[in-house]
Design a protein around this motif. Sequence first.
Motif, short mmCIF file in Angstrom:
data_model
loop_
_atom_site.label_atom_id
_atom_site.label_comp_id
_atom_site.label_asym_id
_atom_site.label_seq_id
_atom_site.Cartn_x
_atom_site.Cartn_y
_atom_site.Cartn_z
N LYS A 68 0.82 -1.21 0.00
CA LYS A 68 0.00 0.00 0.00
C LYS A 68 0.86 1.27 0.00
O LYS A 68 0.55 2.24 -0.70
CB LYS A 68 -0.92 0.00 1.22
N SER A 69 1.94 1.27 0.76
CA SER A 69 2.76 2.48 0.86
C SER A 69 3.43 2.80 -0.47
O SER A 69 3.60 3.97 -0.84
CB SER A 69 3.80 2.34 1.96
N ALA A 70 3.82 1.77 -1.20
CA ALA A 70 4.46 1.98 -2.51
C ALA A 70 3.45 2.09 -3.63
O ALA A 70 3.82 2.40 -4.78
CB ALA A 70 5.42 0.83 -2.80
N LYS A 71 2.18 1.82 -3.33
CA LYS A 71 1.11 1.82 -4.34
C LYS A 71 1.45 0.87 -5.48
O LYS A 71 1.39 1.24 -6.68
CB LYS A 71 0.82 3.24 -4.82
N GLN A 72 1.82 -0.34 -5.09
CA GLN A 72 2.17 -1.35 -6.08
C GLN A 72 1.54 -2.69 -5.68
O GLN A 72 1.35 -2.96 -4.48
CB GLN A 72 3.69 -1.51 -6.17
N PHE A 73 1.23 -3.49 -6.68
CA PHE A 73 0.77 -4.84 -6.41
C PHE A 73 1.23 -5.74 -7.55
O PHE A 73 1.50 -5.26 -8.66
CB PHE A 73 -0.75 -4.92 -6.20
N SER A 74 1.37 -7.02 -7.24
CA SER A 74 1.92 -7.93 -8.23
C SER A 74 1.22 -9.28 -8.18
O SER A 74 0.65 -9.66 -7.15
CB SER A 74 3.42 -8.10 -8.04
N LEU A 75 1.29 -9.97 -9.29
CA LEU A 75 0.73 -11.32 -9.42
C LEU A 75 1.89 -12.30 -9.59
O LEU A 75 2.76 -12.08 -10.44
CB LEU A 75 -0.21 -11.40 -10.62
N HIS A 76 1.89 -13.35 -8.77
CA HIS A 76 2.87 -14.42 -8.88
C HIS A 76 2.13 -15.70 -9.25
O HIS A 76 1.09 -16.00 -8.64
CB HIS A 76 3.60 -14.65 -7.56
N ILE A 77 2.67 -16.46 -10.19
CA ILE A 77 2.07 -17.73 -10.56
C ILE A 77 3.07 -18.83 -10.23
O ILE A 77 4.12 -18.95 -10.86
CB ILE A 77 1.70 -17.78 -12.06
N MET A 78 2.76 -19.61 -9.22
CA MET A 78 3.65 -20.68 -8.79
C MET A 78 3.52 -21.88 -9.74
O MET A 78 2.43 -22.15 -10.25
CB MET A 78 3.31 -21.11 -7.37
N ASP A 79 4.64 -22.59 -9.93
CA ASP A 79 4.63 -23.81 -10.75
C ASP A 79 3.83 -23.60 -12.04
O ASP A 79 2.86 -24.31 -12.32
CB ASP A 79 4.03 -24.97 -9.93
N SER A 80 4.22 -22.61 -12.81
CA SER A 80 3.45 -22.25 -14.00
C SER A 80 3.36 -23.41 -15.00
O SER A 80 4.29 -24.22 -15.12
CB SER A 80 4.04 -21.01 -14.66
N GLN A 81 2.23 -23.47 -15.69
CA GLN A 81 1.93 -24.52 -16.65
C GLN A 81 1.64 -23.91 -18.02
O GLN A 81 1.21 -22.76 -18.11
CB GLN A 81 0.73 -25.32 -16.17
N PRO A 82 1.83 -24.69 -19.10
CA PRO A 82 1.50 -24.18 -20.43
C PRO A 82 0.07 -23.66 -20.52
O PRO A 82 -0.22 -22.71 -21.25
CB PRO A 82 1.75 -25.38 -21.35
N GLY A 83 -0.85 -24.26 -19.77
CA GLY A 83 -2.24 -23.82 -19.76
C GLY A 83 -2.44 -22.45 -19.13
O GLY A 83 -3.52 -21.86 -19.25
N ASP A 84 -1.41 -21.92 -18.47
CA ASP A 84 -1.48 -20.57 -17.89
C ASP A 84 -1.16 -19.50 -18.94
O ASP A 84 -1.27 -18.31 -18.66
CB ASP A 84 -0.49 -20.42 -16.73
N SER A 85 -0.73 -19.93 -20.13
CA SER A 85 -0.41 -18.98 -21.19
C SER A 85 -1.66 -18.18 -21.56
O SER A 85 -2.66 -18.75 -21.99
CB SER A 85 0.13 -19.71 -22.42
N ALA A 86 -1.60 -16.89 -21.36
CA ALA A 86 -2.75 -16.01 -21.55
C ALA A 86 -2.28 -14.58 -21.38
O ALA A 86 -1.11 -14.33 -21.10
CB ALA A 86 -3.84 -16.32 -20.51
N THR A 87 -3.20 -13.65 -21.55
CA THR A 87 -2.90 -12.25 -21.24
C THR A 87 -3.51 -11.92 -19.88
O THR A 87 -4.66 -12.27 -19.62
CB THR A 87 -3.47 -11.31 -22.32
N TYR A 88 -2.73 -11.29 -19.05
CA TYR A 88 -3.16 -10.95 -17.69
C TYR A 88 -3.28 -9.45 -17.56
O TYR A 88 -2.38 -8.69 -17.96
CB TYR A 88 -2.17 -11.51 -16.67
N PHE A 89 -4.40 -9.02 -17.02
CA PHE A 89 -4.64 -7.60 -16.79
C PHE A 89 -4.80 -7.34 -15.30
O PHE A 89 -5.57 -8.03 -14.62
CB PHE A 89 -5.95 -7.14 -17.47
N CYS A 90 -4.08 -6.34 -14.81
CA CYS A 90 -4.39 -5.87 -13.47
C CYS A 90 -5.39 -4.73 -13.60
O CYS A 90 -5.55 -4.15 -14.68
CB CYS A 90 -3.13 -5.40 -12.74
N ALA A 91 -6.07 -4.45 -12.53
CA ALA A 91 -7.03 -3.36 -12.53
C ALA A 91 -7.11 -2.78 -11.12
O ALA A 91 -6.65 -3.39 -10.15
CB ALA A 91 -8.41 -3.84 -12.99
#
Lengths: 112, 117
Positions: A68-91
Amino acid sequence: QQQVKQSPQSLIVQKGGIPIINCAYENTAFDYFPWYQQFPGKGPALLIAIRPDVSEKKEGRFTISFNKSAKQFSLHIMDSQPGDSATYFCAASPFSLSDMRFGAGTRLTVKP
Amino acid sequence: NAGVTQTPKFRVLKTGQSMTLLCAQDMNHEYMYWYRQDPGMGLRLIHYSVGEGTTAKGEVPDGYNVSRLKKQNFLLGLESAAPSQTSVYFCASSSTPGGNYVDTEAFFGQGTRLTVV
């Protein structure tokens, strides 16, 4: 101007890797931070979301980290798989979904 | 359960032509939204509706009109199409307006790819 800045634009990882997608925002009125996953030819679908009263949220292999203080957020995908291939949007959204602002998107490719 | 359905899926228009995009949802949602998606820009809200008979402007409303005559349908109109309106259009709906509601999720349709030549 873009109220939610997302990076990187594209990302390639090997199967099992941990891709990380970052977003930054300016408006302190934002209080709802979702991530959407979009497969080619499909509409975005809600993947996971966080509110600013917690610093981390996990759902399966997907984790949001929130600073919150840095006004940042992130997405981590553990043990990524080929089926995770996609476009990801934050909002980010203040009280109303009609004021939700999206990042530009990250195209993730997970190689077998 | 179909969710959010958009019609048509693809369309090519000539500059100056008009068309209407139809969005239908079967989840009895009050709130509906029209977005456009352009490369490197994410999704931007065009117009939205908070209930039957209501509409409001979003972030990029110019050149578009909308109507919500029935709760389940939200129509997006282009009166005189321009090449700048070439985009992928998404409709979405939600049961709440957002904010502190527990159930804060927007459900999206599959999109309409519009090309204006």
